[in-house]
Every structure is written in C-alpha cells, then in structure tokens.
Write an enzyme that holds these catalytic residues in place. Sequence first.
Site, PDB file in Angstrom:
ATOM      1  CE  LYS A   1      -3.466  -2.274   2.852  1.00 54.06           C
ATOM      2  NZ  LYS A   1      -4.326  -2.074   4.021  1.00 54.06           N
TER       3      LYS A   1
ATOM      4  CE1 TYR B   1      -8.979  -2.963   1.583  1.00 48.84           C
ATOM      5  CE2 TYR B   1      -8.461  -0.905   0.474  1.00 48.84           C
ATOM      6  CZ  TYR B   1      -8.062  -2.023   1.185  1.00 48.84           C
ATOM      7  OH  TYR B   1      -6.741  -2.211   1.497  1.00 48.84           O
TER       8      TYR B   1
ATOM      9  CG  ASN C   1      -2.751  -2.683   7.377  1.00 51.57           C
ATOM     10  OD1 ASN C   1      -2.729  -2.095   6.300  1.00 51.57           O
ATOM     11  ND2 ASN C   1      -3.756  -3.455   7.756  1.00 51.57           N
TER      12      ASN C   1
ATOM     13  CG  HIS D   1      -4.807  -6.397   0.173  1.00 52.91           C
ATOM     14  ND1 HIS D   1      -5.955  -6.595   0.904  1.00 52.91           N
ATOM     15  CD2 HIS D   1      -4.931  -7.149  -0.956  1.00 52.91           C
ATOM     16  CE1 HIS D   1      -6.745  -7.431   0.235  1.00 52.91           C
ATOM     17  NE2 HIS D   1      -6.155  -7.775  -0.903  1.00 52.91           N
TER      18      HIS D   1
ATOM     19  CD  GLU E   1      -8.552  -9.109  -2.929  1.00 43.72           C
ATOM     20  OE1 GLU E   1      -7.403  -9.589  -2.807  1.00 43.72           O
ATOM     21  OE2 GLU E   1      -9.301  -8.881  -1.962  1.00 43.72           O
TER      22      GLU E   1
HETATM   23  N1  ATP Z   1     -10.637   0.147  12.398  1.00 41.22           N
HETATM   24  C1  ATP Z   1      -9.979   0.536  11.314  1.00 41.22           C
HETATM   25  N2  ATP Z   1      -9.526   1.791  11.205  1.00 41.22           N
HETATM   26  C2  ATP Z   1      -8.865   2.197  10.123  1.00 41.22           C
HETATM   27  N3  ATP Z   1      -8.574   1.430   9.087  1.00 41.22           N
HETATM   28  C3  ATP Z   1      -8.986   0.153   9.132  1.00 41.22           C
HETATM   29  C4  ATP Z   1      -9.710  -0.354  10.248  1.00 41.22           C
HETATM   30  N4  ATP Z   1      -9.975  -1.664  10.017  1.00 41.22           N
HETATM   31  C5  ATP Z   1      -9.464  -1.931   8.825  1.00 41.22           C
HETATM   32  N5  ATP Z   1      -8.860  -0.853   8.289  1.00 41.22           N
HETATM   33  C6  ATP Z   1      -8.189  -0.768   7.001  1.00 41.22           C
HETATM   34  O1  ATP Z   1      -8.948  -1.447   6.018  1.00 41.22           O
HETATM   35  C7  ATP Z   1      -8.162  -2.485   5.449  1.00 41.22           C
HETATM   36  C8  ATP Z   1      -9.058  -3.625   5.107  1.00 41.22           C
HETATM   37  O2  ATP Z   1      -9.578  -4.161   6.262  1.00 41.22           O
HETATM   38  P1  ATP Z   1     -10.013  -5.696   6.385  1.00 41.22           P
HETATM   39  O3  ATP Z   1     -10.883  -5.836   7.545  1.00 41.22           O
HETATM   40  O4  ATP Z   1     -10.467  -6.144   5.042  1.00 41.22           O
HETATM   41  O5  ATP Z   1      -8.627  -6.356   6.779  1.00 41.22           O
HETATM   42  P2  ATP Z   1      -7.581  -7.163   5.925  1.00 41.22           P
HETATM   43  O6  ATP Z   1      -8.291  -8.041   4.948  1.00 41.22           O
HETATM   44  O7  ATP Z   1      -6.632  -7.831   6.847  1.00 41.22           O
HETATM   45  O8  ATP Z   1      -6.802  -6.003   5.258  1.00 41.22           O
HETATM   46  P3  ATP Z   1      -6.338  -5.947   3.770  1.00 41.22           P
HETATM   47  O9  ATP Z   1      -7.623  -6.150   2.981  1.00 41.22           O
HETATM   48  O10 ATP Z   1      -5.757  -4.582   3.609  1.00 41.22           O
HETATM   49  O11 ATP Z   1      -5.365  -7.059   3.642  1.00 41.22           O
HETATM   50  C9  ATP Z   1      -7.115  -2.789   6.488  1.00 41.22           C
HETATM   51  O12 ATP Z   1      -5.949  -3.351   5.955  1.00 41.22           O
HETATM   52  C10 ATP Z   1      -6.853  -1.452   7.079  1.00 41.22           C
HETATM   53  O13 ATP Z   1      -5.913  -0.716   6.296  1.00 41.22           O
END
Ligand code: ATP
Length: 239
Positions: A94, A134, A199, A202, A213
Amino acid sequence: MFACTATSVFRQAARRQTSAVAVRAMSSSSSSGQSATRLYATRFGTAAAAAAIVTFGYTVYSSQKQSPALYADNTTPIYGVPGTAKERTFIAVKPDGVQRGLVAEIIARFERRGYKLVGLKLLVPSVGLAKEHYADLSSKPFFKSLVEYMTNGKAPVVGMVWEGPSVIKQGRVMLGATDPKAAGPGTIRGDLCLSIGRNICHGSDSAESAMKEISLWFGGRGEIVDWTSNNEEWVVSDN
Ligand SMILES: Nc1ncnc2c1ncn2[C@@H]1O[C@H](COP(=O)(O)OP(=O)(O)OP(=O)(O)O)[C@@H](O)[C@H]1O
C-alpha cells in the site's frame, strides 16, 4: 594484396562521402539549401524512427517466438488454480509501504519462501478500483478515508500476483494480523508497522477474494506471466 585494394576502395568511398557532406553543408547556407537540409534531416529522422519501430517489433516478436512458455500457457486462468501448485494470490504494497521503501523487503520475503512472482505493477488506483476492492467495507466509518488514502497519489500501490502451494493462506500468515499491534513477530506487519490504518500491505483472504482481486487489478493474460522457475524441483517437489 586484397586487403590493400579493399582499404583504398574504402578510403575513396569515405572521401566521396566527405565531399558529399561538404556539398550539402555549403548548399545549406542558402534558404532553399536550409529547407533541403531540414527535409533531409526530417526524412532521416523518420527513417530512423521507422527502423527503430521495426527493430523493436521484431525483437518482441522473436522473443515471443523463442519463449513461448512466457506467453502461451492458455490452460491456467489468470487467477490460478486454488489447491494446486498454481494457486495464486493478490498481494499489494500500500502507499505507506511504498513511501517507506519497504517494497523490496516484502518481495524478498515471498521470494525467499519459494513463491513465484507472476504479476507486478505500480499504479495509483482509481477511486472506482479502490471502492470495488474494498466493497465489503463500504459501510465502515473509515471506508471514505481508506479509499482517499489509497487513491490520493501521494505514493502508488505495488500490485502483485504470487503463485505457489497454499499461497493464499500462507500469504496472510506472512502478512500477519490486520492490526499490526496484534501481529506476531516474524510477520511483515509484526516486524514493520504499528497502526491498522497504515499496515503497509494487503493479501487476499480466500480463493474467492484472490479470484476477484487478481481479475480486478490485472487486465488479463498479457499482464500475468506464466514461467517455470529452475528452482521448482527443489522448492515444490514432494518425495
Ligand atoms: N478500524 C480501522 N480503522 C482504520 N482502518 C482500518 C480499520 N480496520 C481496517 N482498516 C483498514 O482497512 C483495510 C481492510 O480491512 P479488512 O478488515 O479487510 O482487513 P484485511 O483483509 O486484513 O486487510 P487488507 O484487505 O488490507 O489485507 C485494512 O488493511 C486497514 O488498512
């Protein structure tokens, strides 16, 4: 004897060439001479460009002819075959990961594990692409700012497709928990970041997500390269 004759013929030709250039230079002092010179230069430039295009086209054509394995695997869908050695997942670095110079680190971890890179691109995603990626989070309070952060162009996203046994599940294990504060040591997030909103990476969380995706971020067969690693015998064989 022949060499001597050949050398003198070459010298004569070179003299003729020099005087031809001198004549062109003299004639270019008149206005008609100048336009003739410009015409000559334009024609020469066009010819050179045409030659370069033909050469480039031939190089691409011949490399495709000589390396059919890179282009001609019509049996594997671009999103791979889950449950086999051709399982594929979508991994992205990211904008915060790119901005922090962690692209090489993340690629290296997948390479060292033995996974194979079959797709790679650098892009600032459109708002539509980020929203679609997303889509399952569209009701979350952070959705709008997540999309803005992914698409604002302060840094691009590196999109990748990695291939190998259990790469979807293992990719997630290697990334670590979504919230880096809960990610274990040795994972990418556990080692390299602190905040859930930053973080750095992804990874697809299921075969369905990987299929969606990869198809979303990569345009088609031309953007995924089927190739055989010389290491495969040593990395993915079973006794
Ligand atoms: N509480 C939150 N506050 C801010 N950003 C969040 C929060 N929860 C998730 N995100 C963001 O949204 C992304 C997608 O969340 P998801 O729950 O799909 O987790 P993930 O599948 O582990 O992440 P990713 O899809 O990025 O790998 C997260 O990687 C993070 O960057």
